[in-house]
Design a protein around this motif. Sequence first.
Motif, PDB file in Angstrom:
ATOM      1  N   ASP A  45       0.853  -1.184   0.000  1.00 36.40           N
ATOM      2  CA  ASP A  45       0.000   0.000   0.000  1.00 36.40           C
ATOM      3  C   ASP A  45       0.892   1.239   0.000  1.00 36.40           C
ATOM      4  O   ASP A  45       1.852   1.331   0.757  1.00 36.40           O
ATOM      5  CB  ASP A  45      -0.888  -0.007   1.247  1.00 36.40           C
ATOM      6  CG  ASP A  45      -1.807   1.186   1.275  1.00 36.40           C
ATOM      7  OD1 ASP A  45      -2.591   1.351   0.326  1.00 36.40           O
ATOM      8  OD2 ASP A  45      -1.731   1.969   2.240  1.00 36.40           O
ATOM      9  N   SER A  47      -0.498   4.524  -0.054  1.00 33.50           N
ATOM     10  CA  SER A  47      -1.388   5.670   0.162  1.00 33.50           C
ATOM     11  C   SER A  47      -0.731   6.779   0.983  1.00 33.50           C
ATOM     12  O   SER A  47      -1.192   7.918   0.977  1.00 33.50           O
ATOM     13  CB  SER A  47      -2.686   5.217   0.836  1.00 33.50           C
ATOM     14  OG  SER A  47      -2.410   4.493   2.012  1.00 33.50           O
ATOM     15  N   ASP A  48       0.364   6.457   1.674  1.00 33.03           N
ATOM     16  CA  ASP A  48       1.069   7.478   2.466  1.00 33.03           C
ATOM     17  C   ASP A  48       2.030   8.298   1.606  1.00 33.03           C
ATOM     18  O   ASP A  48       2.644   9.252   2.088  1.00 33.03           O
ATOM     19  CB  ASP A  48       1.840   6.819   3.616  1.00 33.03           C
ATOM     20  CG  ASP A  48       2.864   5.793   3.125  1.00 33.03           C
ATOM     21  OD1 ASP A  48       2.629   5.186   2.052  1.00 33.03           O
ATOM     22  OD2 ASP A  48       3.887   5.601   3.789  1.00 33.03           O
ATOM     23  N   ARG A  54       4.974   7.668  -5.850  1.00 34.86           N
ATOM     24  CA  ARG A  54       4.528   6.321  -6.246  1.00 34.86           C
ATOM     25  C   ARG A  54       5.045   5.955  -7.635  1.00 34.86           C
ATOM     26  O   ARG A  54       5.336   4.786  -7.905  1.00 34.86           O
ATOM     27  CB  ARG A  54       2.991   6.259  -6.263  1.00 34.86           C
ATOM     28  CG  ARG A  54       2.347   6.409  -4.906  1.00 34.86           C
ATOM     29  CD  ARG A  54       0.837   6.432  -5.068  1.00 34.86           C
ATOM     30  NE  ARG A  54       0.185   7.055  -3.927  1.00 34.86           N
ATOM     31  CZ  ARG A  54      -1.090   7.396  -3.909  1.00 34.86           C
ATOM     32  NH1 ARG A  54      -1.853   7.181  -4.968  1.00 34.86           N
ATOM     33  NH2 ARG A  54      -1.616   7.959  -2.840  1.00 34.86           N
ATOM     34  N   THR A  94      -1.475   2.519  -6.125  1.00 35.27           N
ATOM     35  CA  THR A  94      -1.555   2.099  -4.719  1.00 35.27           C
ATOM     36  C   THR A  94      -2.730   1.135  -4.572  1.00 35.27           C
ATOM     37  O   THR A  94      -3.476   0.894  -5.529  1.00 35.27           O
ATOM     38  CB  THR A  94      -1.705   3.299  -3.760  1.00 35.27           C
ATOM     39  OG1 THR A  94      -1.522   2.833  -2.412  1.00 35.27           O
ATOM     40  CG2 THR A  94      -3.060   3.981  -3.886  1.00 35.27           C
ATOM     41  N   LYS A  97      -9.335   0.619  -2.058  1.00 34.49           N
ATOM     42  CA  LYS A  97     -10.033   0.398  -0.778  1.00 34.49           C
ATOM     43  C   LYS A  97     -10.843  -0.898  -0.829  1.00 34.49           C
ATOM     44  O   LYS A  97     -11.296  -1.400   0.196  1.00 34.49           O
ATOM     45  CB  LYS A  97     -10.947   1.585  -0.473  1.00 34.49           C
ATOM     46  CG  LYS A  97     -10.179   2.854  -0.097  1.00 34.49           C
ATOM     47  CD  LYS A  97     -11.103   3.963   0.340  1.00 34.49           C
ATOM     48  CE  LYS A  97     -10.345   5.126   0.954  1.00 34.49           C
ATOM     49  NZ  LYS A  97      -9.334   5.709   0.084  1.00 34.49           N
TER      50      LYS A  97
END
Length: 211
Positions: A45, A47-48, A54, A94, A97
């Motif tokens: 992941d 997402s940070d 990315r 990424t 959800k």
Amino acid sequence: MYPRPVVIGVAGGSGSGKTTVTKAICERFGEQSIVMIEQDAYYKDQSDKTFEERLKTNYDHPLAFDTDLLISHIEQLLQYKPIDKPVYDYKIHTRSKEVIRVEPRHVIIVEGILVLEDERLRNLMDIKLFVDTDADIRLIRRLLRDTKERGRTMDSVINQYVSVVRPMHNQFIEPTKRYADIIIPEGGQNRVAIDLMVTKIQTILEQKSFL
């Protein structure tokens, strides 16, 4: 309780035909017997990170994958427990959800470029395959896939191949060939190899009284 499920690892370079081989095996048995776990779903992941950060990720390096989660999920399936497989979104680079609920089956196929790289992962496998296809064929397949399915430009795919994919293949993927029980030349086009694999899996399932 059923006997332990059979775990099959299918490795090989990007565009080698791993998915084609895996799907051909799955088609012979049907969804009731086999579950397919793609290593690609287990990219870490991000997402940070910013979108620009990315874009710099090396997706062909072992550290790009959340191998701990992949191993944990396989161990859960081996205990006949369902898992929530992650979904990776290639457009935003990424994890999505969303997750996909995966029910346990008698045969687990783990497919990906580096599934034979981690010893812990190899130790869970009953059969280890390496799909071996010439580099030029792999490049053409990757070019077609990434431009059609992943929204990439031709230039970006070629640049990524030359700067990252090819060197990573030589450094990390090609060496894992030595761990394979069976090497399948020409991927999904090799019907003889696929037939032999299907026969071998059937034999194992019969020995475990699954069939």
